[in-house]
Design an enzyme around this catalytic site. Structure first.
Site, PDB file in Angstrom:
ATOM      1  N   HIS A 350     -22.024  22.424  63.028  1.00 20.54           N
ATOM      2  CA  HIS A 350     -20.908  22.799  63.904  1.00 20.54           C
ATOM      3  C   HIS A 350     -21.340  22.702  65.376  1.00 20.54           C
ATOM      4  CE1 HIS A 350     -16.975  24.686  64.498  1.00 20.54           C
ATOM      5  NE2 HIS A 350     -17.530  25.196  65.573  1.00 20.54           N
ATOM      6  N   ALA A 351     -20.581  21.940  66.160  1.00 25.43           N
ATOM      7  CA  ALA A 351     -20.977  21.665  67.548  1.00 25.43           C
ATOM      8  C   ALA A 351     -21.079  22.952  68.367  1.00 25.43           C
ATOM      9  CB  ALA A 351     -19.962  20.732  68.195  1.00 25.43           C
ATOM     10  N   HIS A 379     -15.898  18.769  75.733  1.00 26.72           N
ATOM     11  CA  HIS A 379     -15.719  20.221  75.613  1.00 26.72           C
ATOM     12  C   HIS A 379     -17.072  20.938  75.711  1.00 26.72           C
ATOM     13  CE1 HIS A 379     -14.063  24.049  74.075  1.00 26.72           C
ATOM     14  NE2 HIS A 379     -15.257  24.155  73.502  1.00 26.72           N
ATOM     15  N   GLU A 380     -18.041  20.471  74.941  1.00 23.43           N
ATOM     16  CA  GLU A 380     -19.360  21.127  74.928  1.00 23.43           C
ATOM     17  C   GLU A 380     -20.050  20.999  76.285  1.00 23.43           C
ATOM     18  OE1 GLU A 380     -20.053  23.049  72.596  1.00 23.43           O
ATOM     19  OE2 GLU A 380     -18.566  22.368  71.151  1.00 23.43           O
ATOM     20  N   HIS A 383     -19.117  23.603  78.780  1.00 20.84           N
ATOM     21  CA  HIS A 383     -19.919  24.837  78.720  1.00 20.84           C
ATOM     22  C   HIS A 383     -21.194  24.664  79.552  1.00 20.84           C
ATOM     23  CE1 HIS A 383     -17.521  26.862  75.730  1.00 20.84           C
ATOM     24  NE2 HIS A 383     -17.702  25.939  74.810  1.00 20.84           N
ATOM     25  N   GLU A 407     -14.273  28.634  77.340  1.00 21.62           N
ATOM     26  CA  GLU A 407     -13.678  27.663  76.419  1.00 21.62           C
ATOM     27  C   GLU A 407     -12.748  26.685  77.134  1.00 21.62           C
ATOM     28  OE1 GLU A 407     -14.654  27.201  73.439  1.00 21.62           O
ATOM     29  OE2 GLU A 407     -15.975  28.941  73.533  1.00 21.62           O
ATOM     30  N   HIS A 510     -12.526  35.553  61.456  1.00 20.64           N
ATOM     31  CA  HIS A 510     -12.773  36.443  62.597  1.00 20.64           C
ATOM     32  C   HIS A 510     -12.499  37.916  62.311  1.00 20.64           C
ATOM     33  CE1 HIS A 510     -12.465  32.394  64.092  1.00 20.64           C
ATOM     34  NE2 HIS A 510     -13.068  32.753  65.192  1.00 20.64           N
ATOM     35  N   TYR A 520      -8.881  32.890  72.886  1.00 23.35           N
ATOM     36  CA  TYR A 520      -8.337  31.554  72.642  1.00 23.35           C
ATOM     37  C   TYR A 520      -6.918  31.417  73.179  1.00 23.35           C
ATOM     38  CZ  TYR A 520     -12.487  31.203  69.816  1.00 23.35           C
ATOM     39  OH  TYR A 520     -13.793  31.202  69.412  1.00 23.35           O
TER      40      TYR A 520
END
Ligand SMILES: [Zn+2]
Length: 616
Positions: A350-351, A379-380, A383, A407, A510, A520
């Protein structure tokens, strides 16, 4: 079907990521923290000195903890698991001591007061050692039930997830949807009741009314104001969601029959949307596509044709950030990251994006050469560029202004990346772009199926949890309260009546894992505010969805000012900085503006239909 925008629920791994009450090793053994007494500390000396010590200590501890976790996730062995658990326990113990010690200080300056407040937010564990142990045991047990649950021998991932995404058989979808809930919720429910009581005890012991209030304390405004703000913004975007709901219900009725889809009071069944929680509708795009003769843009074939690999895809994403005037990624990124799945060992694929301090930034991802992964990389890296910009802040400030900011950084960039004109500029679209209205609608619907469909879901999960923690919803009403929220916000009906044992919240990771979710919602909205503000600075003319800030250093500089603040200012101040004063709170305006063409098109399609559903 490849879609234009991926919406990854990933975690940025920094200091706060390690504030977990329990660690679970690979073989399922679970270790409890807080078994050593907290030393009595002399409560004198200045807050300034105390905070200096704390920040230094956190620098060392978070680097150690991150290294150990990284070693485990990039090489899953029992030994690495034990080391990671050990490091995490050390971190947790140190944090508890820091929190206890901090109560002796008030702080003089605004910054000292803010840092002491942030320390308090790291808390939440009950004072009693027995309670701590029980809380940790309960969470471990719930997570274990969830992650080992199987329906007819099949686990959630990849099997049940795939079934929900790809099956078009009403009965198969129904049995899978209900089956997953049957093998999780009823087993988790009795544990969750006790878990709520102990979590609230922890919140009380740390000076908060309940655990939900502790969670909401991290948003630089009162708990009540935050709740009100979210409800207000939801009501702003609700009309757009209603139009989407109305269109999708009509299309599903064509597929499965009106009697099965167009339910009483305007609802549609929850199991036909392509996802176990109906939070992402992109997997049924083939049933909904407005213009079947216009294919959505997919650059995957071009990436393959041009010989891209994991390394060059990460370079391509880096070049986007560099075009804004940002530094190249540090050299160690390229030597220390894990960009492909290794052949010789088990890893967590998972990235995720990691910050080890001192600008040691890495990505762990099993990259494949697809458009979806190209967007995930942006996206990553979002961060990492946030981490890079706030690297000079003290440890307590080396975090997002609010959790939802982290995010939203890479997602903001994605909104520029997917603009066809940009993809042509970087050579991933060859030839002319047929910029037709049909193309626009096809593309916007694809984006809306993730970014709009998710909104009621990311709101209702924590709304339920806040009510549970506050005691407004009692254990005997857990299920009915949940069902009511799914109906009220998503406009969806559970396809089979509940029994007294049912506990659908337990069918979502969650809840048993106790990970807050409202971030989110904020992230989904604020990325459009960032996008609108940066496009304005870039001097973009024309509709918002056609704007790309690629190559615009002025916009880059404006955003960098906000990124550099980390958590040193309130999120409202950070947003003001990023938007040059245009926004200072969450606002649904820009997301609505972005989707204007789709909304107008949907309204036309829905003419003569009765849209909406019963909401009380
Ligand atoms: Zn992420």
């Amino acid at each position: 079907m490849k879609l234009l925008v991926s919406f990854q629920f990933c975690l940025a791994l920094g200091i706060l990521a390690w504030v977990l009450p329990v660690a679970i090793s690979a073989n399922g053994a679970q270790i409890v923290l807080g078994t050593e007494p907290i030393e009595q500390t002399a409560k004198h000396g200045s807050a300034k000195k105390f905070l200096k010590r704390v920040n230094k200590r956190l620098d060392v501890l978070s680097a150690e903890t991150s290294e150990a976790a990284w070693a485990y996730e990039t090489n899953i062995t029992d030994h690495n698991s034990d080391l990671a658990t050990e490091a995490q326990l050390k971190m947790n113990k140190a944090l508890m001591k820091i929190i206890a010690d901090s109560s002796g200080y008030k702080g003089k300056s605004k910054s000292e007061k803010r840092q002491l407040h942030l320390i308090k937010l790291l808390g939440g564990m009950p004072d009693s050692k027995d309670d701590q142990k029980e809380l940790a045991d309960l969470q471990a047990e719930m997570t274990k039930i969830y992650s080992t649950a199987k329906y007819l021998g099949a686990p959630l991932d990849p099997n049940l997830t795939d079934t929900l995404a790809t099956s078009r058989d009403y009965d198969v979808l129904l049995s899978t949807y209900i089956g997953w809930r049957n093998v999780t919720g009823p087993f988790i429910k009795p544990l969750y009741e006790k878990f709520v009581t102990l979590s609230n005890q922890g919140a009380h012991d740390n000076g908060y009314d309940d655990a939900g209030a502790l969670w909401r304390a991290g948003y630089d405004m009162s708990s009540e104001d935050f709740t009100e703000l979210i409800e207000k913004v939801w009501n702003q975007v609700l009309p757009l969601y209603e139009q989407l709901h109305c269109y999708v219900r009509a299309k599903l009725a064509e597929k499965y029959g009106k009697d099965r889809v167009e339910l009483e009071d305007g609802f549609m069944p929850a199991h036909l949307l392509g996802n176990m929680w109906s939070q992402d509708w992109s997997h049924i795009y083939d049933l909904l596509i407005p213009y079947t003769d216009v294919l959505p843009i997919d650059v995957t074939p071009e990436l393959v044709k041009q010989g891209y690999d994991a390394y060059s895809m990460h370079r391509l994403s880096e070049s986007f950030y560099k075009s804004l005037g940002y530094d190249p990624l540090p050299q160690t990124f390229w030597t220390k990251s894990m960009l492909t799945r290794p052949a010789d060992r088990e890893v967590v694929c998972h990235a995720s994006a990691w910050d080890f301090g001192n600008d040691d930034l890495r990505i762990k991802m099993c990259t494949t050469v697809t458009q979806e992964d190209l967007l995930t990389i942006h996206h990553e890296q979002g961060h990492l560029y946030y981490d890079h910009h706030y690297r000079k802040q003290p440890a307590l400030y080396r975090d997002a202004a609010a959790d939802f900011f982290h995010e939203a950084i890479g997602d903001t960039m994605e909104l520029s990346v997917v603009v066809p004109q940009h993809l042509k500029e970087i050579g991933l679209i060859k030839g002319d772009i047929k910029d037709s209205p049909e193309q626009t609608i096809n593309a916007q619907l694809a984006v809306a199926l993730t970014k709009i469909a998710v909104l009621p879901w990311v709101y209702l999960v924590d709304q339920w949890r806040w009510k549970v923690f506050s005691g407004e919803v009692k254990p005997e009403d857990y299920q009915t309260a949940w069902i009511k929220l799914v109906e009220k916000y998503q406009g969806l009906k559970r396809p089979y009546p509940s029994t007294p044992d049912d506990f659908d919240p337990g069918a979502k990771f969650h809840i048993p894992a106790n990970v807050p979710y409202i971030r989110y919602f904020g992230a989904a909205l604020i990325q459009f505010q960032f996008h609108a503000a940066l496009c304005k600075t870039a001097g973009h003319e024309g509709p918002l969805h056609t704007c790309s800030i690629y190559g615009n250093k002025k916009a880059g500089k404006q955003f960098a000012k906000m990124l550099s603040l980390g958590r040193s200012k309130t999120w409202q101040e950070a947003l003001r900085t990023a938007s040059r004063g245009e926004f200072d709170t969450l606002d649904g305006g820009p997301i609505l503006e972005y989707f204007t063409p789709l909304r107008e098109w949907l309204e036309k399609q829905n003419e003569g239909r009765t849209c909406g559903w019963k909401k009380d």
